[in-house]
Design a protein around this motif. Structure first.
Motif, mmCIF file in Angstrom:
data_model
loop_
_atom_site.group_PDB
_atom_site.id
_atom_site.type_symbol
_atom_site.label_atom_id
_atom_site.label_comp_id
_atom_site.label_asym_id
_atom_site.label_seq_id
_atom_site.Cartn_x
_atom_site.Cartn_y
_atom_site.Cartn_z
ATOM 1 N N CYS A 301 0.971 -1.114 0.113
ATOM 2 C CA CYS A 301 0.054 0.240 -0.211
ATOM 3 C C CYS A 301 1.057 1.382 -0.194
ATOM 4 O O CYS A 301 2.279 1.464 1.105
ATOM 5 C CB CYS A 301 -0.774 -0.375 1.419
ATOM 6 N N GLY A 302 0.152 2.358 -0.137
ATOM 7 C CA GLY A 302 1.447 3.487 -0.194
ATOM 8 C C GLY A 302 2.025 3.639 -0.525
ATOM 9 O O GLY A 302 2.354 3.234 -2.228
ATOM 10 N N THR A 303 3.525 4.303 -0.522
ATOM 11 C CA THR A 303 5.022 4.063 -0.385
ATOM 12 C C THR A 303 5.159 3.008 -0.606
ATOM 13 O O THR A 303 6.102 3.090 -1.836
ATOM 14 C CB THR A 303 5.255 5.317 0.906
ATOM 15 N N SER A 304 4.885 2.132 0.074
ATOM 16 C CA SER A 304 5.496 0.763 -0.824
ATOM 17 C C SER A 304 4.863 -0.020 -1.311
ATOM 18 O O SER A 304 5.581 -0.916 -1.845
ATOM 19 C CB SER A 304 4.680 -0.492 1.454
ATOM 20 N N SER A 348 6.518 -3.559 3.243
ATOM 21 C CA SER A 348 5.897 -3.143 4.173
ATOM 22 C C SER A 348 6.654 -2.540 4.936
ATOM 23 O O SER A 348 7.619 -3.002 5.688
ATOM 24 C CB SER A 348 4.143 -3.974 5.342
ATOM 25 N N GLN A 349 6.167 -1.222 5.370
ATOM 26 C CA GLN A 349 7.122 -0.067 6.594
ATOM 27 C C GLN A 349 7.243 -1.239 8.209
ATOM 28 O O GLN A 349 7.616 -1.456 8.793
ATOM 29 C CB GLN A 349 7.170 0.377 6.347
ATOM 30 N N SER A 350 5.393 -0.874 8.435
ATOM 31 C CA SER A 350 4.828 -0.846 9.496
ATOM 32 C C SER A 350 5.682 -3.050 9.716
ATOM 33 O O SER A 350 4.674 -3.248 11.175
ATOM 34 C CB SER A 350 3.555 -0.589 9.978
ATOM 35 N N THR A 353 0.018 -3.631 8.267
ATOM 36 C CA THR A 353 -0.900 -2.838 7.691
ATOM 37 C C THR A 353 -1.957 -3.833 7.312
ATOM 38 O O THR A 353 -1.627 -5.037 6.855
ATOM 39 C CB THR A 353 -0.249 -2.567 6.310
ATOM 40 N N VAL A 399 4.609 10.535 9.749
ATOM 41 C CA VAL A 399 3.878 9.886 9.223
ATOM 42 C C VAL A 399 4.436 9.378 6.997
ATOM 43 O O VAL A 399 4.073 8.401 7.258
ATOM 44 C CB VAL A 399 2.392 10.193 9.209
ATOM 45 N N ALA A 400 4.793 10.099 6.989
ATOM 46 C CA ALA A 400 5.644 9.925 4.918
ATOM 47 C C ALA A 400 6.509 9.671 5.269
ATOM 48 O O ALA A 400 7.688 9.391 6.124
ATOM 49 C CB ALA A 400 6.010 11.724 4.888
ATOM 50 N N SER A 401 6.636 8.389 5.042
ATOM 51 C CA SER A 401 7.889 7.313 4.795
ATOM 52 C C SER A 401 8.989 7.590 3.965
ATOM 53 O O SER A 401 7.974 8.088 2.516
ATOM 54 C CB SER A 401 6.904 6.578 4.550
ATOM 55 N N GLN A 408 13.146 -0.294 0.940
ATOM 56 C CA GLN A 408 12.492 -0.945 0.157
ATOM 57 C C GLN A 408 13.003 -1.346 -0.734
ATOM 58 O O GLN A 408 12.960 -3.010 -1.501
ATOM 59 C CB GLN A 408 11.016 -1.190 0.363
ATOM 60 N N LEU A 485 3.406 11.769 -3.581
ATOM 61 C CA LEU A 485 2.689 11.299 -2.541
ATOM 62 C C LEU A 485 2.914 11.713 -1.575
ATOM 63 O O LEU A 485 2.290 12.871 -0.426
ATOM 64 C CB LEU A 485 2.668 9.627 -2.305
ATOM 65 N N LYS A 486 4.295 11.871 -1.276
ATOM 66 C CA LYS A 486 5.458 13.109 -0.215
ATOM 67 C C LYS A 486 4.007 14.265 0.261
ATOM 68 O O LYS A 486 4.247 14.655 0.759
ATOM 69 C CB LYS A 486 6.074 12.424 -0.683
ATOM 70 N N GLU A 489 0.571 14.306 1.410
ATOM 71 C CA GLU A 489 0.345 13.470 2.054
ATOM 72 C C GLU A 489 1.021 15.007 3.240
ATOM 73 O O GLU A 489 0.233 15.155 4.540
ATOM 74 C CB GLU A 489 0.677 12.679 2.520
ATOM 75 N N VAL A 611 -1.623 1.473 9.467
ATOM 76 C CA VAL A 611 -2.578 1.653 9.167
ATOM 77 C C VAL A 611 -3.816 0.065 9.205
ATOM 78 O O VAL A 611 -3.581 -0.244 8.279
ATOM 79 C CB VAL A 611 -2.974 1.709 7.599
HETATM 80 O O1 M6R Z 1 3.546 0.610 6.726
HETATM 81 P P1 M6R Z 1 3.501 0.438 5.568
HETATM 82 O O2 M6R Z 1 3.744 0.482 4.485
HETATM 83 O O3 M6R Z 1 2.274 -0.901 4.789
HETATM 84 O O4 M6R Z 1 1.804 1.574 4.876
HETATM 85 C C1 M6R Z 1 2.168 1.611 4.422
HETATM 86 C C2 M6R Z 1 1.551 3.125 3.770
HETATM 87 O O5 M6R Z 1 0.337 3.014 4.577
HETATM 88 C C3 M6R Z 1 1.830 4.410 3.805
HETATM 89 O O6 M6R Z 1 3.538 3.863 3.125
HETATM 90 C C4 M6R Z 1 1.773 5.230 3.527
HETATM 91 O O7 M6R Z 1 1.084 5.392 2.553
HETATM 92 C C5 M6R Z 1 2.867 6.275 4.251
HETATM 93 N N1 M6R Z 1 2.150 7.640 4.777
HETATM 94 C C6 M6R Z 1 3.191 7.061 2.948
HETATM 95 O O8 M6R Z 1 4.040 8.020 3.083
#
Ligand code: M6R
Length: 614
Positions: A301-304, A348-350, A353, A399-401, A408, A485-486, A489, A611
């Motif tokens: 999702c998102g940045t990932s 995924s960063q976290s 998700t 919050v901004a990755s 990644q 996106l950066k 957001e 998320v």
């Molecule tokens: O933790 P994740 O990489 O799975 O999160 C996915 C997205 O929610 C995350 O990359 C989001 O888009 C960031 N806020 C972007 O900067």
């Protein structure tokens, strides 16, 4: 979303909980609350907005639960803030996740005479536990929690206290919870960052675990078994507090951007095998499996997701394996075409998700081998996959990755080399060249910071605008999407990204005089570079303002884009490193634009870092 921390020990709980919540604010910051148990009475303080608002008061006691909220059910007001309680205020509960069948449960509870003061699913859960508590033999709290959770559909990480017991109960399904074990004290939190200054001993709860803690000990029970006492490993957390502090930077985001030379170095450490012309990245991907690999499916999702697009491009080009990139939120609902020789990759960063976790579970149910590229050690995704590798970027709080994205992509390059070597599509000679180039990436990223002052100036211009486009071609389309996106957001400027060639098929209609058009133009893109310059001319004819990311050895670029355009220089690198190098100035640009506009950079509105709801 939502952060939880609970404490049971010998110290005053309130300040420990406030500090812990501050470390969890990346998970949500719409409202916050604390409930403290003392002398069979539970006192509550709830506030709208940030955790800081809890500091104007305190409550004495050494057992407490607390919560920082990212609103799902109900607007961010005091009534909807956690902790929630039952009618006689004997049970208090904090919750992260979503109770999907809360409407039906609420109807049933109303029929049984219950009244509700909030719009939340969490209050329903609290009152459901209360119902079972009042109707269970001996009013057994553990039994009441189990009975209630048997009726619940959805995800939860929850912590509960009962005014008549010096205990903490916690339960997990789909939302992370970790127990911190200190000296005669215990913590339960959504993330160990919340208690790291007190203890490094951590026990990660698994789905269906129910934790019961008293003053002396803890026990892990299972939701579906009686007479159960489960054994779980206690981990030692290795990362430091400095990882989760700003260290003199004004914002976490800026710190994290600047950490990238180090995080990329960490990511590479021990993973380059010059002797065998290979990356030591995926030791659990058996050569036989890779040789018969049909295709790779990446879900994220998102940045990932943007990192996944870069990785797709590279694996298809160099390893010659077909890659599908899926929106994780769509994957499980689309009846995906799956072959048992496919490899599923979750990025995924976290690692928490919910959409990515759900996609991963779908892949597992379909018998696919699952691989993870994840940052947070011990996270749900990292534990669900068959094998995988950590990004090793350290805690990402903004919050901004930023550093997770570049990590990644770097992991993707290592994967590309390994797959290509097994497949025979990457020769020893090419592998050696790629691996040598990888070693330079931390220093090359450092070089991009030389443009920071110029980027600050450009940001002053962009900050005055309401709309913005990002353009790229080939691999840089993904980087353009990520840059866009950066910006949106954290600065709230409307922004879109396109393959530059698509501009003339519609979006060009939106270009107005002075609209910033950020173009990623690497000279070694060959014919695509020339085409891109033609696209720039199309924009200039419509009076768009060009900001171009170009290589430091591109002498003609200023002439090509005109004196009135901005040029940001980056070192020239092979295509597989471009996404990393080009994304850093774009991160800085977004940061300084948001700063110029006075935005809450680390905690942008409506967002949360992790998320954990679908
Ligand atoms: O933790 P994740 O990489 O799975 O999160 C996915 C997205 O929610 C995350 O990359 C989001 O888009 C960031 N806020 C972007 O900067």
């Amino acid at each position: 979303m939502c952060g939880i921390i609970a404490y049971l020990g010998e110290r005053e709980a309130y300040p420990i909980l406030v500090k812990g919540l501050e470390r969890l604010e990346y998970r949500g910051y719409d409202s916050a609350g604390i409930a403290i148990l003392k002398d069979n009475f539970i006192q509550l303080n709830k506030v709208v907005g940030k955790v800081n608002n809890l500091k104007s008061t305190t409550i004495n006691g050494d057992i407490g639960i607390s919560h920082t909220r990212w609103a799902t059910h109900g607007i961010p007001n005091e009534a909807n803030a956690h902790p929630h309680h039952n009618g006689d205020r004997s049970l208090f509960l904090v919750h992260n996740g979503i109770i999907e069948n809360y409407v039906n449960l609420k109807k049933e509870l109303i029929k049984r005479g219950y009244q509700f003061y909030s719009d939340t699913d969490t209050e329903v859960l609290t009152k459901l536990i209360d119902y079972h508590h009042k109707n269970s033999a001996n009013q057994n709290t553990l039994k009441a929690i189990k009975n209630a959770l048997h009726e619940v559909v959805g995800a939860y990480g929850l912590v509960l206290i009962n005014k008549n017991e010096e205990k903490i109960y916690a339960a997990r399904k789909g939302s992370p919870l970790v127990l911190g074990i200190g000296q005669r004290e215990f913590f339960v939190a959504s993330d160990p960052a919340a208690f790291l200054e007190h203890t490094r001993r951590a026990l990660y709860l698994e789905d269906d675990d129910i934790l019961e803690i008293d003053r002396k000990n803890f026990q892990v029970h299972n939701l579906h078994q009686d007479c159960d006492k489960l054994k779980r490993n206690v981990d030692h957390i290795k990362w430091n507090l400095s990882n989760i502090e700003k260290n003199g930077y004004e914002h976490f985001m800026l710190k994290e951007i600047h950490e990238q030379p180090d995080t990329l170095r960490n990511c590479l450490a021990g993973r380059i095998d010059m002797e065998n012309h290979d990356s030591k990245f995926t030791d659990k991907l058996q050569p036989e499996f890779v040789k018969n690999l049909n295709k790779i499916i990446i879900a994220s999702c998102g940045t990932s997701w943007h990192a996944s697009l870069v990785i797709k491009h590279l694996i298809e080009k160099y390893s010659r394996i077909k890659v599908d990139v899926e929106y994780a939120s769509e994957f499980r609902y689309k009846n995906p075409i799956i072959n048992k020789n496919d490899l599923f990759v979750a990025i995924s960063q976290s690692g928490e998700t919910a959409d990515t976790l759900a996609a991963l579970k779908t892949a597992k149910e379909n018998g696919l081998r699952c691989f993870g590229i994840v940052n947070v050690v011990g996270s749900s995704i990292s534990r669900e996959v068959d094998s995988g590798n950590y990004i090793r970027a350290g805690s990402e709080i903004g919050v901004a990755s930023t550093k997770a994205f570049t990590g990644q992509v770097l992991c993707g390059i290592l994967l590309m080399v390994h797959l290509g070597k097994i497949k025979g599509t990457i020769t020893n000679q090419t592998a050696e060249k790629i691996l040598n180039n990888l070693k330079n990436i931390p220093d090359l990223v450092k070089q991009t910071f030389e443009e920071e002052e110029k980027i600050k100036e450009i940001a002053k211009f962009v900050a005055t605008k309401n709309n913005c486009f990002y353009l790229g071609r080939g691999l840089n389309i993904a980087t353009a999407l990520e840059g866009s996106l950066k910006l949106k957001e954290i600065s709230y400027i409307h922004s879109e990204a396109f393959p530059a060639g698509e501009l003339k098929h519609g979006p060009i209609a939106l270009i107005e005089e002075g609209m910033p058009i950020i173009v990623i133009a690497n000279k070694n893109e060959g014919i695509v570079y020339d085409k891109l310059l033609s696209n720039v001319q199309e924009v200039k004819s419509r009076k768009g303002k060009i900001i171009v990311i170009a290589n430091d050895n591109d002498r003609e670029i200023q002439d090509n884009v005109g004196e009135d355009s901005y040029v940001i220089r980056v070192p020239e690198v092979p295509d597989y490193l471009q996404a990393i190098i080009n994304s850093v100035p774009l991160q800085l640009l977004s940061y300084y634009v948001a700063k110029e506009r006075g935005c809450e950079i680390d905690q942008p509105r409506n967002l949360a870092k992790s998320v954990t709801v679908e």
